[in-house]
Structure formats: C-alpha cells, structure tokens
Design a protein around this motif. Structure first.
Motif, PDB file in Angstrom:
ATOM      1  N   UNK A 206       8.735   9.855  -5.405  1.00 59.61           N
ATOM      2  CA  UNK A 206       8.274   8.484  -5.625  1.00 59.61           C
ATOM      3  C   UNK A 206       9.492   7.576  -5.754  1.00 59.61           C
ATOM      4  N   UNK A 207       9.527   6.532  -4.947  1.00 60.46           N
ATOM      5  CA  UNK A 207      10.605   5.544  -5.015  1.00 60.46           C
ATOM      6  C   UNK A 207      10.218   4.484  -6.044  1.00 60.46           C
ATOM      7  N   UNK A 208      11.077   4.237  -7.001  1.00 66.07           N
ATOM      8  CA  UNK A 208      10.796   3.231  -8.028  1.00 66.07           C
ATOM      9  C   UNK A 208      11.740   2.045  -7.854  1.00 66.07           C
ATOM     10  N   UNK A 209      11.201   0.856  -8.028  1.00 67.11           N
ATOM     11  CA  UNK A 209      11.994  -0.353  -7.849  1.00 67.11           C
ATOM     12  C   UNK A 209      11.388  -1.490  -8.646  1.00 67.11           C
TER      13      UNK A 209
ATOM     14  N   UNK B 284      16.045 -12.324  -5.282  1.00 67.89           N
ATOM     15  CA  UNK B 284      15.721 -11.396  -6.363  1.00 67.89           C
ATOM     16  C   UNK B 284      16.998 -10.763  -6.910  1.00 67.89           C
ATOM     17  N   UNK B 285      17.914 -10.421  -6.014  1.00 66.17           N
ATOM     18  CA  UNK B 285      19.184  -9.851  -6.453  1.00 66.17           C
ATOM     19  C   UNK B 285      19.966 -10.796  -7.335  1.00 66.17           C
ATOM     20  N   UNK B 286      19.901 -12.081  -7.051  1.00 63.56           N
ATOM     21  CA  UNK B 286      20.633 -13.062  -7.840  1.00 63.56           C
ATOM     22  C   UNK B 286      20.109 -13.178  -9.276  1.00 63.56           C
ATOM     23  N   UNK B 287      18.859 -12.734  -9.505  1.00 63.42           N
ATOM     24  CA  UNK B 287      18.331 -12.745 -10.873  1.00 63.42           C
ATOM     25  C   UNK B 287      18.227 -11.318 -11.418  1.00 63.42           C
ATOM     26  N   UNK B 288      18.924 -10.380 -10.768  1.00 57.11           N
ATOM     27  CA  UNK B 288      19.039  -9.028 -11.290  1.00 57.11           C
ATOM     28  C   UNK B 288      17.896  -8.097 -10.975  1.00 57.11           C
ATOM     29  N   UNK B 289      17.107  -8.398  -9.927  1.00 50.11           N
ATOM     30  CA  UNK B 289      15.967  -7.562  -9.571  1.00 50.11           C
ATOM     31  C   UNK B 289      16.249  -6.803  -8.282  1.00 50.11           C
ATOM     32  N   UNK B 290      15.989  -5.492  -8.276  1.00 47.26           N
ATOM     33  CA  UNK B 290      16.204  -4.638  -7.120  1.00 47.26           C
ATOM     34  C   UNK B 290      14.971  -4.624  -6.219  1.00 47.26           C
ATOM     35  N   UNK B 291      15.200  -4.469  -4.924  1.00 50.13           N
ATOM     36  CA  UNK B 291      14.096  -4.516  -3.967  1.00 50.13           C
ATOM     37  C   UNK B 291      14.102  -3.311  -3.029  1.00 50.13           C
TER      38      UNK B 291
ATOM     39  N   UNK C  85       1.414   0.750  -7.140  1.00 49.84           N
ATOM     40  CA  UNK C  85       1.787   1.886  -6.302  1.00 49.84           C
ATOM     41  C   UNK C  85       1.431   1.541  -4.860  1.00 49.84           C
ATOM     42  N   UNK C  86       2.403   1.659  -3.956  1.00 52.08           N
ATOM     43  CA  UNK C  86       2.203   1.399  -2.536  1.00 52.08           C
ATOM     44  C   UNK C  86       2.381   2.698  -1.766  1.00 52.08           C
ATOM     45  N   UNK C  87       1.511   2.950  -0.812  1.00 51.93           N
ATOM     46  CA  UNK C  87       1.607   4.129   0.048  1.00 51.93           C
ATOM     47  C   UNK C  87       1.677   3.650   1.493  1.00 51.93           C
ATOM     48  N   UNK C  88       2.703   4.098   2.223  1.00 49.03           N
ATOM     49  CA  UNK C  88       2.909   3.641   3.599  1.00 49.03           C
ATOM     50  C   UNK C  88       2.248   4.598   4.593  1.00 49.03           C
ATOM     51  N   UNK C  89       2.254   4.182   5.841  1.00 46.34           N
ATOM     52  CA  UNK C  89       1.682   5.004   6.911  1.00 46.34           C
ATOM     53  C   UNK C  89       2.467   6.278   7.157  1.00 46.34           C
ATOM     54  N   UNK C  90       3.668   6.398   6.579  1.00 43.41           N
ATOM     55  CA  UNK C  90       4.454   7.634   6.654  1.00 43.41           C
ATOM     56  C   UNK C  90       4.400   8.396   5.331  1.00 43.41           C
ATOM     57  N   UNK C  91       3.413   8.038   4.510  1.00 42.59           N
ATOM     58  CA  UNK C  91       3.198   8.696   3.213  1.00 42.59           C
ATOM     59  C   UNK C  91       4.369   8.529   2.242  1.00 42.59           C
ATOM     60  N   UNK C  92       5.157   7.478   2.421  1.00 44.59           N
ATOM     61  CA  UNK C  92       6.167   7.116   1.433  1.00 44.59           C
ATOM     62  C   UNK C  92       5.459   6.436   0.269  1.00 44.59           C
TER      63      UNK C  92
ATOM     64  N   UNK D 124       6.666   2.825  -6.219  1.00 49.53           N
ATOM     65  CA  UNK D 124       6.125   2.199  -7.413  1.00 49.53           C
ATOM     66  C   UNK D 124       7.011   1.013  -7.768  1.00 49.53           C
ATOM     67  N   UNK D 125       6.408  -0.161  -7.826  1.00 56.22           N
ATOM     68  CA  UNK D 125       7.146  -1.405  -8.039  1.00 56.22           C
ATOM     69  C   UNK D 125       6.503  -2.184  -9.175  1.00 56.22           C
ATOM     70  N   UNK D 126       7.315  -2.899  -9.897  1.00 58.97           N
ATOM     71  CA  UNK D 126       6.809  -3.703 -11.009  1.00 58.97           C
ATOM     72  C   UNK D 126       6.077  -4.944 -10.500  1.00 58.97           C
ATOM     73  N   UNK D 127       6.420  -5.389  -9.282  1.00 59.34           N
ATOM     74  CA  UNK D 127       5.749  -6.542  -8.679  1.00 59.34           C
ATOM     75  C   UNK D 127       5.892  -6.427  -7.168  1.00 59.34           C
TER      76      UNK D 127
END
Length: 340
Positions: free
Chosen positions: A2-5, A23-30, A100-107, A110-113
């Motif tokens: 699970x990729x978390x961001x 987002x990076x300028x306010x300290x948020x990873x994407x 929680x997001x699931x892609x067409x490649x089953x990736x 989990x993201x806070x927003x």
C-alpha cells in the motif's frame, strides 16, 4: 503493498503537475495517477508542438516545453507517478484516515486527501462521419487521417487538408504554413471560433500556399490501399470540390467522459464537478477538483485558471490536514524551495 501519501492527485496534466508543486510548497507529499503513459495530459498526447501564448512570463511556449518546465518545478518535492492506469475505485477510510484508491493495475494508494485534476476526463477525438475513414487512420505522421500533430516536420512538403473552425485548426494551419507544400482549410461557414488575431493572420495567408475553402464540409475520402490521395468536400448547395491531399487533419474537438469518477458520490453537472471557488473542494469533504473538470459560476477554462485553483486547493488542504492549524503563508520569493 500500500502506497501512503498526503495527497493523491488524479491527472498528470499541467494543472495536476502544478498541484504537486503547490502542495510541496506547504509541505504536502503527492502521488500522481494518470491513464496516459507519460505525464503532461493533452499537452503531451495531443499538442506537444502546439504553441501556447497565455502562460504568464512565456510569450510563446510549446505544450511539450510547458510540461517539461512543470516537471522540473515539481521534481524537488519527489512526486511518485503511477502512469498507464486509471483510478477504478475510491473509498473513504474510517474516521479521518482519508481515502483508499485502487487503480486499474491494482495499485493501492492511501491518501489523506484527493485532488482530481483529470481535465475533461477520458478523452478522444470526435471523428468525422466519413465512409471508410478507418482505412486511413493509424498511418504514420504526415499521412492519412490524423487528429493531432506530434511533429510539424512530418508534414514538410505535403499537401494537407485541415478541417475545423476552432483554435486548434487555425493555430495548426498557421504553424504548418511554410512547412507543408499546400494547405486547404475547410470549414462549413466563413466564421471561426478561434482567437480573432489568429483568424486575421489566417485570412491574410489566403492564396499564399493556403486556401480557405468555405462554406464547405467533408464529404468523402479518396485513396488506394490505405494511402490518402484526396479529400472530397461539398457545400450546402451541392457544389463539390476535390482537394488533393496526403493528409487530413480533422479538428472537431474531443469527446470526453468522466468514467469511474462519476461513481464516486460527487455532485456532477454536465460532465463537470462543481466546487467551492474559494477552496476547490467538491461536495465530498477531502476531495478537491481543479482544472477543466471543475466548474463554478464565472469559471474560465484556461490553464492559468487551473494553476490558480491548484494554489487555492493546496492552501485549503493544509489546515484540513493539520487539525485546523492555520497556514502562515510565505511568498515563494522569501520561502524558496528545496534545492534552490
């Protein structure tokens, strides 16, 4: 795995890339998901060499050049790109844990927003209803029926028919003039939906290696073994003309669909997602929409509008993800950025 961001950005077009920077300028990873196999959205897939004139600070820049600059601008914030896949499922996690997001490649991400920067959704060209057109599609650049120009040089010395009356048709006619041997510009009426200055330049070239063929519309294609030889056009009163052609560039806009986005419980109006113009938040808390997919009263569909929306969303996200803690805003000129 699970990729978390912090933020999942759906769409790697110009506006999505700028959202990574903001987002990076306010300290948020994407982490960024896109259905195409490369970043840049329509600018890369459809208009890499098309000049863009309304990016502040750049009197003229190509679609590919803009994407390259945006990628460089976002790079210090180490975004993770998941390409050649689209988000099939989006669900809210319990409590305030995010999504929680699931892609067409089953990736699984989990993201806070979530920021939806998916442009007009999944897109493809509107094809003219010409019999047997399929036989001329899929040819190498510079020949057959094409819906985009990847390399202007492919058309050097060719006879081209350009059909359409909007900015894409007019801009490419201007750009290919002097490269192509001859251009016939076909439109069903002698009025165009392009920028007035561009239309004036087009009219000034009429009869100088470029002929404006109005009021005519496409009627049929003529060729042999998949090799296009001519485009037949017809006026509303029945007059027919045969235009010799190595290639037909058909610019009748894009058809688009929201795809799985329409199933995520968001308010949807005419294939667009309404947002609060102050924050770009959708009807679902924690999900934001920016760029062409977002709508609100007075919205201008411009790349620079999407850039401003990316900044608004990032600044609204900071207190949302920090328990209401206000963001003490600093201009980039004083704050700087990593690696600067």
């Amino acid at each position: 795995m699970i990729h978390k961001t912090d933020i999942a950005v759906i769409g790697a077009g110009p506006v999505g890339l700028f959202a990574v920077f903001e987002c990076g300028m306010v300290g948020l990873k994407c982490q960024v998901i896109d259905a195409l196999d490369a970043i840049g959205g329509q600018c890369s897939a459809l208009y890499p060499e098309k000049p863009i004139y309304d990016i502040p600070g750049f009197p003229k820049i190509s679609g590919a050049g803009l994407v390259e600059n945006l990628e460089t601008q976002a790079a210090p914030f180490a975004p993770v790109y998941h390409l050649s896949q689209r988000v099939e499922k989006l669900e809210r996690l319990p409590g305030d844990a995010g999504f929680r997001l699931v892609t067409s490649k089953d990736i699984v991400i989990e993201a806070r927003a979530v920021i939806i920067a998916a442009g007009a959704g999944a897109f493809g060209p509107n094809r003219p209803p010409l019999p047997g057109i399929e036989a001329y599609e899929g040819q190498p650049g510079g020949s057959g029926v094409q819906y985009l120009v990847r390399r202007a040089e492919d058309y050097r010395g060719k006879h081209i028919v350009i059909a359409g009356g909007g900015d894409s048709a007019v801009d490419w006619a201007l750009m290919l003039h002097g490269i192509a041997a001859h251009i016939d510009f076909v439109h069903r009426r002698d009025q165009f939906r392009a920028a007035p200055e561009s239309v004036a330049r087009l009219r000034a070239l009429n009869g100088q290696g470029l002929d404006i063929v109005v009021p005519f519309q496409l009627d049929a294609l003529e060729g042999n073994g998949g090799r296009l030889q001519a485009v037949l056009v017809k006026s509303l009163d029945g007059e027919s003309r045969r235009l010799p052609a190595d290639a037909l560039l058909a610019f009748f806009g894009l058809r688009s669909e929201l795809g799985p986005i329409a199933q995520w419980g968001l308010n949807v109006e005419h294939h667009h997602v309404p947002v609060d113009p102050a924050t770009c938040q959708t009807s679902q808390p924690g999900i934001f929409a920016i760029g062409d997919i977002a709508t609100y009263p007075g919205k201008l569909k411009l790349i620079l509008t999407g850039f401003a929306e990316a900044a608004s969303a990032a600044h609204a996200l900071y207190p949302l993800l920090h328990g209401g803690q206000p963001l003490h805003f600093e201009y980039s000129t004083s704050k700087g950025r990593p690696g600067a």
